[in-house]
Scaffold this motif. Sequence first.
Motif, PDB file in Angstrom:
ATOM      1  N   ARG A  63       1.186  -0.696  -5.090  1.00 30.21           N
ATOM      2  CA  ARG A  63       2.249  -1.017  -6.044  1.00 30.21           C
ATOM      3  C   ARG A  63       2.535  -2.519  -5.924  1.00 30.21           C
ATOM      4  O   ARG A  63       2.921  -3.010  -4.877  1.00 30.21           O
TER       5      ARG A  63
ATOM      6  N   ARG B 167      -4.049   3.070  -2.863  1.00 30.57           N
ATOM      7  CA  ARG B 167      -3.083   2.996  -3.953  1.00 30.57           C
ATOM      8  C   ARG B 167      -2.107   1.877  -3.643  1.00 30.57           C
ATOM      9  O   ARG B 167      -1.495   1.841  -2.559  1.00 30.57           O
TER      10      ARG B 167
ATOM     11  N   ARG C 217      -6.627   7.046  -0.087  1.00 26.70           N
ATOM     12  CA  ARG C 217      -7.112   8.248  -0.765  1.00 26.70           C
ATOM     13  C   ARG C 217      -8.619   8.138  -1.014  1.00 26.70           C
ATOM     14  O   ARG C 217      -9.210   7.059  -0.850  1.00 26.70           O
TER      15      ARG C 217
ATOM     16  N   GLU D 193       1.105  -0.235 -10.766  1.00 28.33           N
ATOM     17  CA  GLU D 193       0.510   0.538  -9.671  1.00 28.33           C
ATOM     18  C   GLU D 193      -0.852   1.055 -10.094  1.00 28.33           C
ATOM     19  O   GLU D 193      -1.036   1.525 -11.226  1.00 28.33           O
ATOM     20  N   ASN D 194      -1.820   0.971  -9.176  1.00 32.95           N
ATOM     21  CA  ASN D 194      -3.165   1.447  -9.495  1.00 32.95           C
ATOM     22  C   ASN D 194      -3.927   1.736  -8.190  1.00 32.95           C
ATOM     23  O   ASN D 194      -3.451   1.413  -7.094  1.00 32.95           O
ATOM     24  N   THR D 195      -5.116   2.340  -8.356  1.00 34.94           N
ATOM     25  CA  THR D 195      -5.978   2.664  -7.220  1.00 34.94           C
ATOM     26  C   THR D 195      -7.142   1.680  -7.178  1.00 34.94           C
ATOM     27  O   THR D 195      -7.768   1.399  -8.209  1.00 34.94           O
ATOM     28  N   TYR D 196      -7.471   1.192  -5.972  1.00 31.83           N
ATOM     29  CA  TYR D 196      -8.504   0.171  -5.813  1.00 31.83           C
ATOM     30  C   TYR D 196      -9.482   0.570  -4.704  1.00 31.83           C
ATOM     31  O   TYR D 196      -9.163   1.342  -3.808  1.00 31.83           O
TER      32      TYR D 196
ATOM     33  N   TRP E 291     -11.967   7.761  -3.308  1.00 29.07           N
ATOM     34  CA  TRP E 291     -12.305   7.244  -4.631  1.00 29.07           C
ATOM     35  C   TRP E 291     -12.827   8.374  -5.502  1.00 29.07           C
ATOM     36  O   TRP E 291     -12.539   8.456  -6.680  1.00 29.07           O
TER      37      TRP E 291
ATOM     38  N   VAL F 197       0.848  -1.200   0.000  1.00 28.24           N
ATOM     39  CA  VAL F 197       0.000   0.000   0.000  1.00 28.24           C
ATOM     40  C   VAL F 197       0.884   1.250   0.000  1.00 28.24           C
ATOM     41  O   VAL F 197       1.764   1.410   0.852  1.00 28.24           O
ATOM     42  N   VAL F 198       0.608   2.139  -0.958  1.00 23.65           N
ATOM     43  CA  VAL F 198       1.332   3.401  -1.059  1.00 23.65           C
ATOM     44  C   VAL F 198       0.658   4.461  -0.205  1.00 23.65           C
ATOM     45  O   VAL F 198       1.309   5.169   0.560  1.00 23.65           O
ATOM     46  N   ASP F 199      -0.667   4.583  -0.334  1.00 23.17           N
ATOM     47  CA  ASP F 199      -1.412   5.549   0.475  1.00 23.17           C
ATOM     48  C   ASP F 199      -2.903   5.235   0.444  1.00 23.17           C
ATOM     49  O   ASP F 199      -3.366   4.398  -0.336  1.00 23.17           O
TER      50      ASP F 199
END
Length: 376
Positions: free
Chosen positions: A140, A138, A126, A146-149, A128, A122-124
């Motif tokens: 990686r 986010r 945030r 890398e993407n947002t889920y 949606w 987990v990067v951060d």
Amino acid sequence: MYRIGHGNAFDLRVYDSAPLGSLHPGVKCANCHVDPIPGARWKCVACDDYDLCSLCYHGDKHNLGHAFLRLETPSSKVTKLPPRKDCSKVQAQGIFPGAVVTRGRDWKHGDQDGGDGKRGKVVDIRPWNDEFARSAVRVRWENKHENTYRLGFQGKTDVLAVTATSGGHYYKYHLPIIALEPLQRSFGADEYVRVDSDLETVRAMQPNHGEWMDKMRYVLGRIGKVVRQFDTGDVKVLVDGEEWTLNPVVLDSMMPTTTTSRQGARAEASSGGGIKSGDSVRVIGDVSKLKELQKGHGGFNDNMRKVLGCVVTVIGIDKDGDVHVKHGDQQWCLNPQAVEKVDGSEASGGAGEDGDGAEMLRRLLASALLKAFVDK
């Protein structure tokens, strides 16, 4: 399986309602300036117009010696909390920056994670979108993608934790319990409501909701009738002939008919029938017994001595089964075991200030005579 009221027990609390889209329009966090505040709103009782978001409240921003009010939604019932300096915190564990995750139950992103069972970090955390704060994550992956889920957005979870990390500390017992109770506060015309009796709570919640005036102290803890509820949610209430515009979070619905709680059932048995609004009841004449019965039922104060043995009028039954009565221009909250229903003839004979005073004098005289006889 967890309890949400069974046996009056509650196993779960709401850590954060922001991912579900809970917002407080027009209310800005005084510390981080997020606007509007997502999730729960925490309002300082000691300071004018001072609100915190959940992250800042649990992050110990502002004076820890000040008490706060908690609101889950703009119209939910307000909950007064003790100062944080006297409370303990626990560590949050879960999907936070640094956590290791894998695809979850709602995964619909093909093999961009490198395939089933692959892991990412987990990067951060945030949003949606603008309305759902802290509802996405986010990530990686090991394959460098890398993407947002989704992480709570519309109840969906794309990833699950393999190795949880700390998300800081929070005040566990300041979080709301999960219970089968509506969060939205709506009131119908002619419905009877009771105004919160806590001065600090009502004064703090009135700005932008009809405002606060010192003469409003008169309505604290009193019962009134709803005139109307505005589109804003604010409620116009008639209390003893005067109308007030109040924030709905400081109001409690009164039961319009008979007593139905456990205490109410005892009152029904002792009175020979259900007590309801408009009934005449007689207050017990034993001050020591009344003091004992009033514990946890509105309390006792010396002004209540004037209603000992008097016939008073019921103006409402609250959700706990306590009986609210009116005597002259004063209102009282009484344990249902402290009153007994009287018939029409007895009510007319004991009604009014003169009747009440005479009844009390008769009882006091009888008590004095009995004491004199015993002493003799």
